[in-house]
Design an enzyme around this catalytic site. Structure first.
Site, PDB file in Angstrom:
ATOM      1  N   VAL A 161       0.283  -1.185   0.032  1.00 60.15           N
ATOM      2  CA  VAL A 161      -0.019   0.395   0.213  1.00 60.15           C
ATOM      3  C   VAL A 161       0.837   1.176  -0.126  1.00 60.15           C
ATOM      4  O   VAL A 161       0.503   2.306  -0.496  1.00 60.15           O
ATOM      5  CB  VAL A 161      -0.828  -0.068   1.107  1.00 60.15           C
ATOM      6  CG1 VAL A 161      -2.203  -0.666   1.100  1.00 60.15           C
ATOM      7  CG2 VAL A 161      -0.119  -0.537   2.419  1.00 60.15           C
TER       8      VAL A 161
ATOM      9  N   ASN B  55      -6.636  -1.194   6.271  1.00 60.43           N
ATOM     10  CA  ASN B  55      -6.319  -1.690   7.165  1.00 60.43           C
ATOM     11  C   ASN B  55      -5.517  -2.238   7.052  1.00 60.43           C
ATOM     12  O   ASN B  55      -4.849  -3.222   8.022  1.00 60.43           O
ATOM     13  CB  ASN B  55      -7.531  -3.155   7.009  1.00 60.43           C
ATOM     14  CG  ASN B  55      -7.586  -4.495   8.058  1.00 60.43           C
ATOM     15  OD1 ASN B  55      -7.509  -4.296   8.891  1.00 60.43           O
ATOM     16  ND2 ASN B  55      -6.609  -5.055   7.229  1.00 60.43           N
TER      17      ASN B  55
ATOM     18  N   ALA C 115       2.275   5.571  17.437  1.00 58.18           N
ATOM     19  CA  ALA C 115       2.526   6.662  16.763  1.00 58.18           C
ATOM     20  C   ALA C 115       1.428   6.514  15.338  1.00 58.18           C
ATOM     21  O   ALA C 115       1.058   7.309  15.128  1.00 58.18           O
ATOM     22  CB  ALA C 115       3.610   7.499  16.631  1.00 58.18           C
TER      23      ALA C 115
ATOM     24  N   LYS D  82      -0.619   4.150  14.562  1.00 59.17           N
ATOM     25  CA  LYS D  82      -2.139   4.490  14.966  1.00 59.17           C
ATOM     26  C   LYS D  82      -3.339   5.802  15.323  1.00 59.17           C
ATOM     27  O   LYS D  82      -4.011   6.192  15.605  1.00 59.17           O
ATOM     28  CB  LYS D  82      -3.194   2.926  15.498  1.00 59.17           C
ATOM     29  CG  LYS D  82      -1.858   1.576  14.910  1.00 59.17           C
ATOM     30  CD  LYS D  82      -2.731   1.542  13.328  1.00 59.17           C
ATOM     31  CE  LYS D  82      -2.791   0.364  13.339  1.00 59.17           C
ATOM     32  NZ  LYS D  82      -3.655  -0.349  11.945  1.00 59.17           N
TER      33      LYS D  82
ATOM     34  N   ILE E  88      -8.269  -8.238  20.154  1.00 51.86           N
ATOM     35  CA  ILE E  88      -9.302  -9.537  19.036  1.00 51.86           C
ATOM     36  C   ILE E  88      -8.410 -10.471  19.061  1.00 51.86           C
ATOM     37  O   ILE E  88      -7.491 -11.079  18.084  1.00 51.86           O
ATOM     38  CB  ILE E  88      -9.089  -8.874  17.817  1.00 51.86           C
ATOM     39  CG1 ILE E  88      -9.666  -6.611  17.953  1.00 51.86           C
ATOM     40  CG2 ILE E  88      -9.874  -9.347  16.595  1.00 51.86           C
ATOM     41  CD1 ILE E  88     -11.346  -7.020  18.792  1.00 51.86           C
TER      42      ILE E  88
ATOM     43  N   TYR F  18       4.532   1.566  16.478  1.00 50.46           N
ATOM     44  CA  TYR F  18       3.153   1.746  15.872  1.00 50.46           C
ATOM     45  C   TYR F  18       1.915   1.866  16.634  1.00 50.46           C
ATOM     46  O   TYR F  18       0.842   2.852  15.713  1.00 50.46           O
ATOM     47  CB  TYR F  18       2.849  -0.325  17.104  1.00 50.46           C
ATOM     48  CG  TYR F  18       1.036  -0.593  16.733  1.00 50.46           C
ATOM     49  CD1 TYR F  18       1.069  -0.965  14.868  1.00 50.46           C
ATOM     50  CD2 TYR F  18       0.445  -1.120  17.473  1.00 50.46           C
ATOM     51  CE1 TYR F  18       0.097  -2.051  14.900  1.00 50.46           C
ATOM     52  CE2 TYR F  18      -0.876  -1.298  16.858  1.00 50.46           C
ATOM     53  CZ  TYR F  18      -0.832  -1.472  15.760  1.00 50.46           C
ATOM     54  OH  TYR F  18      -2.175  -2.694  14.976  1.00 50.46           O
TER      55      TYR F  18
ATOM     56  N   SER G  37      -6.139   1.259  15.942  1.00 51.89           N
ATOM     57  CA  SER G  37      -5.989   0.422  17.516  1.00 51.89           C
ATOM     58  C   SER G  37      -5.979   1.379  18.639  1.00 51.89           C
ATOM     59  O   SER G  37      -6.095   2.445  18.963  1.00 51.89           O
ATOM     60  CB  SER G  37      -4.724  -0.048  17.197  1.00 51.89           C
ATOM     61  OG  SER G  37      -4.057  -0.831  18.346  1.00 51.89           O
TER      62      SER G  37
END
Length: 248
Positions: free
Chosen positions: A64, A90, A157, A159, A188, A155, A142
Site C-alpha cells: 500500500v 486495514n 504513533a 495508529k 481481537i 505502532y 487500534s
C-alpha cells in the site's frame, strides 16, 4: 441486514485476520470484494476461501505504500468496475521494541505501511469518490493509538496518526458527501493472538470490562455499519471495538 449489491469494496491487508473477516462480511452482504495483500500465496488462499462461500472476490498483490503500484491497482479497478464505493484501510504491521532499542528502519517500515499506506490509498480513492459524490472510507486504527503501549512507540504513533488523519479527511471530504471514520480494535482473536499462552490471554481478559477478547467478526460488523446508509450522519469518528478497554 445489510445489502451491498453492486457496491465495490476495497480492503487493504485483506488476506488474513481482521481484513479477511471484513471481506467475508461484505461479500455475504453481496458486495464485490477486492482485497490487497503483499504475500501472493496468502492472497490466493484468501480469494479461494472467499469464492468457496460464493463471494464475488478478486485480489491484487501490492504494498500500500508503493504509490506507483497503487496507481496501477486503482486504474485497473476503475477500468473493471467503474467505481469504488468503500475503502477500508486495514493493512498494518508491527515491529515492536523498547524505544531505546528501536531501529530507525523499524520505525520507518511501520510508518510506511500503517500511515503512509492509508494516505496513498485514501488519496487515490478520493479522486474517484469525489466524482461520484459518494463513498465511505474506514481506517482501522487500534486502541494502542488511543492509549499508547510500552514497546510499541512506532505502532502507537502510526495508529494515533490514523485517528488524526481520519478527522482531517472527514473535514475535507464532507462537502463531497464522502464520510471518513476509524475503528480502534482492542484485543481481537486472530492468527497472531492464537499463539499467546492461556495465562497471557487470561491476563488480557482481566483488564477488559467485558472479560474476554473480541472476534474479527465484531470488527467487521462495525465496518458494515459505517459503510452503510445506517450511519449516514456519522463522520470523523473513532469507534473503539474493545470490550470497554478504553473509555472516554
Amino acid at each position: 441486514m445489510y445489502d451491498f449489491t453492486d457496491s465495490v469494496v476495497l480492503i487493504t491487508g485483506g488476506s488474513r485476520g481482521i481484513g479477511l473477516a471484513i471481506a467475508e462480511h461484505f461479500g455475504k452482504a453481496k458486495a464485490k470484494v477486492i482485497i490487497l495483500g503483499r504475500n501472493q500465496e496468502s492472497l490466493d488462499n484468501a480469494i479461494s476461501k472467499l469464492k468457496e462461500q460464493d463471494i464475488d472476490a478478486a485480489g491484487y498483490s501490492a504494498s500500500v505504500s508503493d504509490s506507483a503500484r497503487m496507481d496501477e491497482v486503482f486504474a485497473d479497478i476503475i477500468k473493471e468496475h467503474g467505481k469504488i464505493d468503500v475503502l477500508i484501510n486495514n493493512a498494518g504491521v508491527t515491529k515492536d521494541n523498547l524505544l531505546i532499542r528501536m531501529k530507525e528502519e523499524d520505525w520507518e517500515s511501520v510508518m510506511d505501511i500503517n500511515l503512509k499506506g492509508a494516505f496513498v490509498c485514501t488519496q487515490k480513492a478520493f479522486k474517484h469518490m469525489m466524482r461520484a459524490r459518494s463513498g465511505s472510507i474506514i481506517n482501522i486504527s487500534s486502541v494502542i493509538g488511543l492509549m499508547g503501549n510500552a514497546g510499541q512507540a512506532n505502532y502507537a504513533a502510526s495508529k494515533g496518526g490514523i485517528i488524526a488523519f481520519t478527522k482531517s479527511c472527514a473535514k475535507e471530504f464532507a462537502p463531497r458527501n464522502i464520510r471518513v471514520n476509524a475503528i480502534a480494535p482492542g484485543f481481537i482473536e486472530t492468527e497472531m493472538t492464537a499463539e499467546l499462552s492461556d495465562s497471557v490471554r487470561a491476563e488480557y481478559a482481566k483488564v477488559i470490562p467485558l472479560g474476554k477478547m473480541g472476534s474479527a467478526a465484531e470488527v467487521a460488523k462495525v465496518c458494515l455499519f459505517l459503510a452503510s446508509d445506517e450511519s449516514s450522519y456519522i463522520t470523523g469518528q473513532t469507534i473503539a471495538v474493545d470490550g470497554g478497554l478504553t473509555m472516554h
